[in-house]
Write a protein that holds these residues in place. Structure first.
Motif, short mmCIF file in Angstrom:
data_model
loop_
_atom_site.label_atom_id
_atom_site.label_comp_id
_atom_site.label_asym_id
_atom_site.label_seq_id
_atom_site.Cartn_x
_atom_site.Cartn_y
_atom_site.Cartn_z
N LEU A 1 -2.81 10.10 -3.60
CA LEU A 1 -3.93 9.15 -3.69
C LEU A 1 -3.81 7.78 -3.07
CD1 LEU A 1 -5.11 10.12 -7.36
CD2 LEU A 1 -6.40 10.73 -5.09
N LEU B 1 -5.63 6.95 -0.13
CA LEU B 1 -7.31 7.02 -0.41
C LEU B 1 -7.68 5.46 -0.53
CD1 LEU B 1 -9.60 9.02 -0.27
CD2 LEU B 1 -9.45 9.18 -2.65
N THR C 1 -9.80 5.96 -5.15
CA THR C 1 -8.55 5.79 -6.05
C THR C 1 -8.74 4.63 -6.76
OG1 THR C 1 -5.97 5.72 -6.21
CG2 THR C 1 -7.16 4.55 -4.25
N ASP D 1 -10.01 6.72 3.99
CA ASP D 1 -8.84 6.55 3.49
C ASP D 1 -8.31 4.86 3.69
OD1 ASP D 1 -7.97 6.04 6.14
OD2 ASP D 1 -6.65 7.96 6.16
N VAL E 1 -9.18 15.71 -0.66
CA VAL E 1 -8.19 14.96 -1.20
C VAL E 1 -7.22 15.81 -1.82
CG1 VAL E 1 -9.12 14.37 -3.23
CG2 VAL E 1 -7.35 12.96 -2.45
#
Length: 560
Positions: A48, A51, A88, A428, A437
């Motif tokens: 993550l 992201l 995220t 991202d 993801v």
């Protein structure tokens, strides 16, 4: 060998209690430190991290204070606009959370791969026992199987007379208040009391409130009213993540209660009192019903057999169920606590929001009143008449779309490494488009109901605007084409999949009965400036007030 009384008394001295609390705190610090070290190592390698998402104000608290701030509307709308439908979020102590409202992702989370995305049930277990909100797997399926029949449309039809009886009591007490002309009335107070009485009568065959004056109601009402404020805020998000999962595994209720009593915080003591009232009331209700079911008096048994409330039907079905399907007494008590909580604050919030919006938009209020009064020419509306009123339905749907009572759905925890696809690419951290993801086992996922319901790609450029008329013409093709997995009107207000809200038809019927009765008799106008708090359940408060009291004062007058 007899125990020394002096020694026994010494164990409960303030000093010994302080020593025990100190030992427990030290143990908790060691446990948390170990988890923290593992978390730092794990999160440094989290997929993550690639992201995009909002910057974190601090490593210790992350975005949690912004995410669960009672005035956090701007933050929520801002991140949805800036980062799209998947991002995220920084959690506490460096944790990376995944937040999404993407339709395809939600379908995987709630329907296709729902066994991989485990609901975060430890919080519900601590608060409500083993009810629908607090169980997993086969136990949850078994409970839903037992409860499904009492939420059918046929059973809702049988609820109509009961709903009107309760709502007519509300109308009578409000009319008395307006004998001398228009008055400012806290409609949240009355919508909360009415919702509790409706779920009490319809759900348990139990009266919590006479609805005759300002103060004649059951202590349960005060307990439930205070419950949401006590569990709202970043602090309880942290406790839910770190403490509740441990508490659930530690299956020694008396020891856990003793530990809780050692916590020197008034808020903790208040929450314990609220939970005690909720549990004891639920236990009393079940005991009385069980006693009636087992009575040797044929008249009592016959009366119990004729009751149509949810818990009575559940208990009768439970007696006839096979051993493998039968619910334990604790599970039945858990259903009572769950149904009352789930059926009261969310419905009263939605009702209050609709009446507030109608006060803001008098032209909508007059149009809706006209539709209701015209339909009532032949007397009280039947179930079929009520649910077929197009403008009433449009007002309810649009309010639940734009202003869902619960804006962030319960957290899901990924229980297996998986790849989650998106219906639309997001950026991202390097600005590159990604269409999926990778989520590692243990990742916490948050569903943004607000984002799913107001996505401009689905609902158009006016998606954030409250327009009941949008439901009176064909919806844009983008709405059905999105395949949002919600059980209600292409929105996620009642979630979807195997853990969707079981009582959404019950809630809809409550709202429509109350609105049809009140709008036929009363006119609602603005009184004081109101702000809506983004707590666990959205609640109104007077702008510039003390920030603690929840109320919705509206100017009410009788309709000629």
């Amino acid at each position: 060998m007899t125990q020394n009384p002096a020694y026994k008394d010494a164990w409960f001295t303030p000093f010994s209690r302080l020593m025990l609390l100190t030992i427990l705190i030290q143990a908790a610090i060691v446990y948390t430190s170990c988890r923290l070290i593992w978390r730092v190592i794990r999160q440094s390698r989290s997929p993550l991290a690639n992201l995009a998402g909002p910057p974190s104000p601090s490593w210790l608290f992350g975005n949690v204070p912004q995410l669960f701030n009672s005035n956090g509307w701007d933050f929520h709308y801002g991140i949805l606009k800036s980062y799209g439908t998947a991002m995220t979020i920084q959690g506490a102590l460096g944790e990376r959370l995944f937040l999404t409202c993407d339709p395809k992702a939600l379908h995987h989370i709630l329907v296709k791969d729902q066994l991989i995305y485990e609901p975060f049930v430890s919080r519900g277990s601590v608060f409500f026992g083993k009810g629908l909100l607090s169980t997993l797997g086969e136990q949850h399926k078994r409970q839903r199987k037992m409860l499904n029949p009492v939420f059918s449309i046929n059973h809702m039809r049988e609820m109509i007379p009961l709903f009107y009886e309760v709502t007519n009591r509300l109308r009578s007490v409000l009319k008395k208040k307006l004998d001398k002309g228009s008055q400012e009335i806290d409609i949240l107070h009355w919508s909360g009391r009415t919702a509790l009485e409706l779920i009490g009568q319809g759900g348990m065959g139990y009266s919590f409130d006479s609805l005759t004056d300002d103060h004649d109601y059951h202590p349960y009402r005060t307990a439930v009213k205070n419950f949401v404020p006590l569990i709202t805020g970043p602090l309880f998000f942290f406790i839910g993540q770190f403490i509740f999962p441990l508490a659930e595994k530690f299956d020694f209720p008396r020891v856990k209660r003793f530990i809780a009593q050692l916590i020197p915080l008034q808020r903790s003591r208040n929450l314990m009192h609220v939970l005690d009232v909720m549990y004891q009331t639920s236990l009393d209700i079940i005991k009385e019903k069980k006693k009636a079911l087992m009575s040797s008096d044929p008249a009592v048994v016959a009366e119990m057999a004729s009751k149509k409330d949810i818990i009575s039907i559940l208990m009768r079905a439970n007696m006839l169920a096979s051993e493998e399907d039968r619910l334990t007494d604790e599970e039945v008590i858990g259903q009572v606590r769950t149904l009352v909580f789930a059926g009261m604050d969310t419905t009263s919030s939605a009702l209050a929001r609709i009446l507030w919006l109608l006060a803001q938009h008098p032209e909508v209020q007059e149009k809706l009143r006209g539709e209701i009064r015209e339909a009532q020419n032949n007397g009280q509306l039947s179930y079929d008449q009520l649910v077929s009123l197009p403008y009433l339905d449009a007002v309810c749907r649009e309010t639940l779309r734009v202003y869902p009572p619960v804006n962030l759905a319960a957290t899901r925890t990924v229980r297996k490494d998986t790849v989650l696809p998106f219906s639309k690419p997001v950026l991202d951290s390097a600005g590159k488009e990604v269409t999926e993801v990778f989520l590692r086992n243990g990742t916490n996922v948050i569903i943004s109901v607000l984002g799913a319901n107001t996505n401009p790609d689905i609902w158009g450029p006016d998606s954030y605007e409250w327009k009941p008329e949008r439901w009176q013409s064909p919806l844009p093709e983008s709405v059905p084409d999105a395949h949002m997995p919600g059980v209600y009107s292409h929105v996620m207000t009642f979630l979807g999949g195997g853990r969707a809200c079981l009582g959404f038809k019950f809630s809809q019927l409550e709202m429509k009965v109350v609105l049809s009765v009140l709008l036929a008799s009363f006119r609602f106008s603005d009184s004081k400036p109101v702000v809506w708090k983004m707590s666990n359940i959205a609640t109104p408060a007077v702008e510039g007030g003390d920030g603690e009291s929840r109320e919705l004062p509206l100017l009410m007058s009788l309709v000629d």
